[in-house]
Design a protein around this motif. Structure first.
Motif, PDB file in Angstrom:
ATOM      1  N   SER A  39       0.838  -1.195   0.000  1.00 50.41           N
ATOM      2  CA  SER A  39       0.000   0.000   0.000  1.00 50.41           C
ATOM      3  C   SER A  39       0.877   1.252   0.000  1.00 50.41           C
ATOM      4  CB  SER A  39      -0.910   0.003   1.221  1.00 50.41           C
ATOM      5  OG  SER A  39      -0.128   0.154   2.389  1.00 50.41           O
ATOM      6  N   ARG A  40       0.262   2.371  -0.343  1.00 46.59           N
ATOM      7  CA  ARG A  40       0.990   3.637  -0.364  1.00 46.59           C
ATOM      8  C   ARG A  40       1.484   4.012   1.030  1.00 46.59           C
ATOM      9  NH1 ARG A  40      -2.651   7.908  -2.983  1.00 46.59           N
ATOM     10  NH2 ARG A  40      -4.259   6.344  -2.914  1.00 46.59           N
ATOM     11  N   LEU A  41       0.665   3.728   2.050  1.00 49.39           N
ATOM     12  CA  LEU A  41       1.062   4.055   3.415  1.00 49.39           C
ATOM     13  C   LEU A  41       2.314   3.282   3.796  1.00 49.39           C
ATOM     14  CD1 LEU A  41       0.406   5.467   6.112  1.00 49.39           C
ATOM     15  CD2 LEU A  41      -0.852   3.417   6.729  1.00 49.39           C
ATOM     16  N   ARG A  42       2.340   2.022   3.470  1.00 50.09           N
ATOM     17  CA  ARG A  42       3.490   1.190   3.810  1.00 50.09           C
ATOM     18  C   ARG A  42       4.730   1.622   3.034  1.00 50.09           C
ATOM     19  NH1 ARG A  42       2.074  -4.955   4.144  1.00 50.09           N
ATOM     20  NH2 ARG A  42       1.043  -4.394   6.066  1.00 50.09           N
ATOM     21  N   ARG A  43       4.537   2.158   1.881  1.00 48.39           N
ATOM     22  CA  ARG A  43       5.666   2.570   1.056  1.00 48.39           C
ATOM     23  C   ARG A  43       6.225   3.912   1.513  1.00 48.39           C
ATOM     24  NH1 ARG A  43       4.254   3.050  -4.937  1.00 48.39           N
ATOM     25  NH2 ARG A  43       3.996   0.812  -4.667  1.00 48.39           N
ATOM     26  N   TYR A  44       5.360   4.881   1.831  1.00 47.31           N
ATOM     27  CA  TYR A  44       5.816   6.238   2.104  1.00 47.31           C
ATOM     28  C   TYR A  44       5.935   6.580   3.584  1.00 47.31           C
ATOM     29  CZ  TYR A  44       5.081   6.973  -2.846  1.00 47.31           C
ATOM     30  OH  TYR A  44       5.143   6.879  -4.191  1.00 47.31           O
ATOM     31  N   LEU A  45       5.450   5.739   4.490  1.00 46.92           N
ATOM     32  CA  LEU A  45       5.539   6.040   5.917  1.00 46.92           C
ATOM     33  C   LEU A  45       6.984   6.154   6.396  1.00 46.92           C
ATOM     34  CD1 LEU A  45       3.889   6.546   8.480  1.00 46.92           C
ATOM     35  CD2 LEU A  45       4.048   4.106   8.943  1.00 46.92           C
ATOM     36  N   PRO A  46       7.899   5.235   6.053  1.00 44.86           N
ATOM     37  CA  PRO A  46       9.289   5.421   6.507  1.00 44.86           C
ATOM     38  C   PRO A  46       9.918   6.706   5.971  1.00 44.86           C
ATOM     39  CG  PRO A  46       8.961   3.172   5.757  1.00 44.86           C
ATOM     40  CD  PRO A  46       7.727   3.939   5.397  1.00 44.86           C
ATOM     41  N   LEU A  47       9.593   7.070   4.740  1.00 44.62           N
ATOM     42  CA  LEU A  47      10.120   8.306   4.169  1.00 44.62           C
ATOM     43  C   LEU A  47       9.568   9.526   4.916  1.00 44.62           C
ATOM     44  CD1 LEU A  47      11.766   9.657   1.911  1.00 44.62           C
ATOM     45  CD2 LEU A  47       9.679   9.641   0.539  1.00 44.62           C
ATOM     46  N   GLY A  48       8.287   9.492   5.260  1.00 43.42           N
ATOM     47  CA  GLY A  48       7.683  10.590   6.011  1.00 43.42           C
ATOM     48  C   GLY A  48       8.269  10.722   7.406  1.00 43.42           C
ATOM     49  N   ILE A  49       8.516   9.588   8.076  1.00 44.52           N
ATOM     50  CA  ILE A  49       9.108   9.637   9.417  1.00 44.52           C
ATOM     51  C   ILE A  49      10.528  10.177   9.352  1.00 44.52           C
ATOM     52  CG2 ILE A  49       9.921   8.192  11.324  1.00 44.52           C
ATOM     53  CD1 ILE A  49       7.427   6.483  10.932  1.00 44.52           C
ATOM     54  N   ALA A  50      11.287   9.754   8.346  1.00 37.96           N
ATOM     55  CA  ALA A  50      12.661  10.255   8.198  1.00 37.96           C
ATOM     56  C   ALA A  50      12.663  11.757   7.930  1.00 37.96           C
ATOM     57  CB  ALA A  50      13.363   9.504   7.073  1.00 37.96           C
ATOM     58  N   TRP A  71      10.342  13.904   8.810  1.00 37.80           N
ATOM     59  CA  TRP A  71       9.905  14.558  10.044  1.00 37.80           C
ATOM     60  C   TRP A  71      11.068  14.654  11.034  1.00 37.80           C
ATOM     61  CZ3 TRP A  71       8.859  11.707  14.744  1.00 37.80           C
ATOM     62  CH2 TRP A  71       8.382  12.510  15.780  1.00 37.80           C
ATOM     63  N   LEU A  72      11.850  13.582  11.184  1.00 41.94           N
ATOM     64  CA  LEU A  72      12.981  13.606  12.111  1.00 41.94           C
ATOM     65  C   LEU A  72      14.039  14.623  11.677  1.00 41.94           C
ATOM     66  CD1 LEU A  72      13.435   9.814  12.907  1.00 41.94           C
ATOM     67  CD2 LEU A  72      12.619  11.595  14.428  1.00 41.94           C
ATOM     68  N   VAL A  73      14.324  14.674  10.378  1.00 45.03           N
ATOM     69  CA  VAL A  73      15.301  15.645   9.878  1.00 45.03           C
ATOM     70  C   VAL A  73      14.802  17.069  10.126  1.00 45.03           C
ATOM     71  CG1 VAL A  73      16.344  16.542   7.749  1.00 45.03           C
ATOM     72  CG2 VAL A  73      16.342  14.090   8.201  1.00 45.03           C
ATOM     73  N   LEU A  74      13.513  17.328   9.898  1.00 45.21           N
ATOM     74  CA  LEU A  74      12.943  18.650  10.140  1.00 45.21           C
ATOM     75  C   LEU A  74      13.024  19.030  11.621  1.00 45.21           C
ATOM     76  CD1 LEU A  74      11.377  21.104   8.995  1.00 45.21           C
ATOM     77  CD2 LEU A  74       9.279  19.839   9.506  1.00 45.21           C
ATOM     78  N   GLU A  75      12.714  18.077  12.505  1.00 44.48           N
ATOM     79  CA  GLU A  75      12.786  18.341  13.951  1.00 44.48           C
ATOM     80  C   GLU A  75      14.217  18.690  14.372  1.00 44.48           C
ATOM     81  OE1 GLU A  75      10.423  18.730  16.034  1.00 44.48           O
ATOM     82  OE2 GLU A  75       8.810  17.308  15.728  1.00 44.48           O
ATOM     83  N   GLY A  98      -2.460  14.514  21.737  1.00 48.54           N
ATOM     84  CA  GLY A  98      -1.813  15.820  21.835  1.00 48.54           C
ATOM     85  C   GLY A  98      -0.762  15.845  22.934  1.00 48.54           C
ATOM     86  N   GLY A  99      -1.066  15.232  24.076  1.00 49.22           N
ATOM     87  CA  GLY A  99      -0.080  15.154  25.155  1.00 49.22           C
ATOM     88  C   GLY A  99       1.128  14.319  24.772  1.00 49.22           C
ATOM     89  N   LEU A 100       0.876  13.237  24.045  1.00 49.07           N
ATOM     90  CA  LEU A 100       1.991  12.407  23.586  1.00 49.07           C
ATOM     91  C   LEU A 100       2.876  13.171  22.607  1.00 49.07           C
ATOM     92  CD1 LEU A 100       3.305   9.564  23.524  1.00 49.07           C
ATOM     93  CD2 LEU A 100       1.850   9.085  21.573  1.00 49.07           C
ATOM     94  N   LEU A 101       2.249  13.929  21.709  1.00 47.77           N
ATOM     95  CA  LEU A 101       3.027  14.742  20.773  1.00 47.77           C
ATOM     96  C   LEU A 101       3.813  15.831  21.503  1.00 47.77           C
ATOM     97  CD1 LEU A 101       0.582  15.055  17.761  1.00 47.77           C
ATOM     98  CD2 LEU A 101       2.766  13.864  17.812  1.00 47.77           C
ATOM     99  N   LEU A 102       3.267  16.355  22.602  1.00 50.74           N
ATOM    100  CA  LEU A 102       4.013  17.327  23.400  1.00 50.74           C
ATOM    101  C   LEU A 102       5.211  16.678  24.086  1.00 50.74           C
ATOM    102  CD1 LEU A 102       1.219  19.453  25.115  1.00 50.74           C
ATOM    103  CD2 LEU A 102       2.965  20.265  23.549  1.00 50.74           C
ATOM    104  N   MET A 103       5.071  15.427  24.460  1.00 53.91           N
ATOM    105  CA  MET A 103       6.157  14.740  25.158  1.00 53.91           C
ATOM    106  C   MET A 103       7.293  14.341  24.218  1.00 53.91           C
ATOM    107  SD  MET A 103       4.084  12.361  27.841  1.00 53.91           S
ATOM    108  CE  MET A 103       5.535  11.666  28.594  1.00 53.91           C
ATOM    109  N   ILE A 104       6.997  14.146  22.950  1.00 51.34           N
ATOM    110  CA  ILE A 104       8.043  13.789  21.985  1.00 51.34           C
ATOM    111  C   ILE A 104       8.926  15.010  21.773  1.00 51.34           C
ATOM    112  CG2 ILE A 104       8.471  13.166  19.581  1.00 51.34           C
ATOM    113  CD1 ILE A 104       5.892  11.592  19.626  1.00 51.34           C
ATOM    114  N   PRO A 105      10.254  14.843  21.888  1.00 51.12           N
ATOM    115  CA  PRO A 105      11.122  16.009  21.718  1.00 51.12           C
ATOM    116  C   PRO A 105      11.074  16.559  20.301  1.00 51.12           C
ATOM    117  CG  PRO A 105      12.386  14.077  22.407  1.00 51.12           C
ATOM    118  CD  PRO A 105      10.986  13.652  22.218  1.00 51.12           C
ATOM    119  N   GLY A 106      10.863  17.839  20.185  1.00 48.47           N
ATOM    120  CA  GLY A 106      10.837  18.491  18.882  1.00 48.47           C
ATOM    121  C   GLY A 106       9.823  19.616  18.871  1.00 48.47           C
TER     122      GLY A 106
END
Length: 183
Positions: free
Chosen positions: A17-28, A30-34, A98-106
């Motif tokens: 699926s598209r999600l399975r294909r592009y999710l690792p790229l999106g996470i990478a 996001w991490l670079v942007l953070e 939302g609280g979990l996203l606040l706890m993630i550093p970035g």
């Protein structure tokens, strides 16, 4: 001896699926942007400021998660005392996210977490999620999600797998006594 037409191994292979294909790229990405934003803020305001921002996000996120969890547990207790089921929604799940996203550093995750704490954003996100879930259930092919519990695989003694579908007819015979299902 097999029955039915043999299936080719090439046709049985599904396309990812598209999600399975592009999710690792999106996470990478996001991490670079953070990391990039944290280095920009550290260069402009100093490392101590970035550290204090990350600690404040961790503390604020844990407080939000604790409040949302307490509120969800309280509404569950009230509903059980009334004898009904708990109210649907309430925004507790999105507040916890939302609280979990606040706890993630970035800084990007902190901004997304703060946005999820706003009630209009919660309503829009929950409406979008419900529509997407309903659409995916309507578009699901027969035999995928809805019939997942009705499908079975039988392993023959020679090691071959025979796929089939379980059809259960629970019609009692006339005169047949069945025990009650409750105690």
């Amino acid at each position: 001896m097999t029955t039915g037409a043999p299936t080719s191994p090439y046709t049985a292979r599904r396309r990812p699926s598209r999600l399975r294909r592009y999710l690792p790229l999106g996470i990478a990405a996001w991490l670079v942007l953070e990391i990039w934003l944290l280095t920009l803020v550290a260069g402009a305001a100093g490392g101590l400021t970035v550290f204090l921002l990350l600690v404040a996000g961790l503390v604020a996120g844990s407080v939000v998660i604790k409040r949302a969890g307490r509120r969800a547990f309280q509404s569950l207790n009230e509903a059980l005392q009334r004898g009904g089921s708990p109210e649907r929604g309430g925004g507790n799940g999105l507040m916890m996210l939302g609280g979990l996203l606040l706890m993630i550093p970035g800084l990007v995750s902190d901004a997304a977490g703060l946005l999820l704490l706003l009630p209009p954003v919660q309503k829009a996100v929950s409406r979008f999620a419900e529509n997407a879930f309903d659409r995916s259930l309507r578009e699901a092919a027969p035999g995928s999600l809805g019939d997942a519990f009705q499908q079975a695989r039988m392993h023959r003694p020679d090691g071959k797998v025979v796929q089939g579908e379980v059809i259960r007819e629970d019609r009692p015979e006339p005169g047949e006594q069945r025990p009650p299902l409750t105690r």
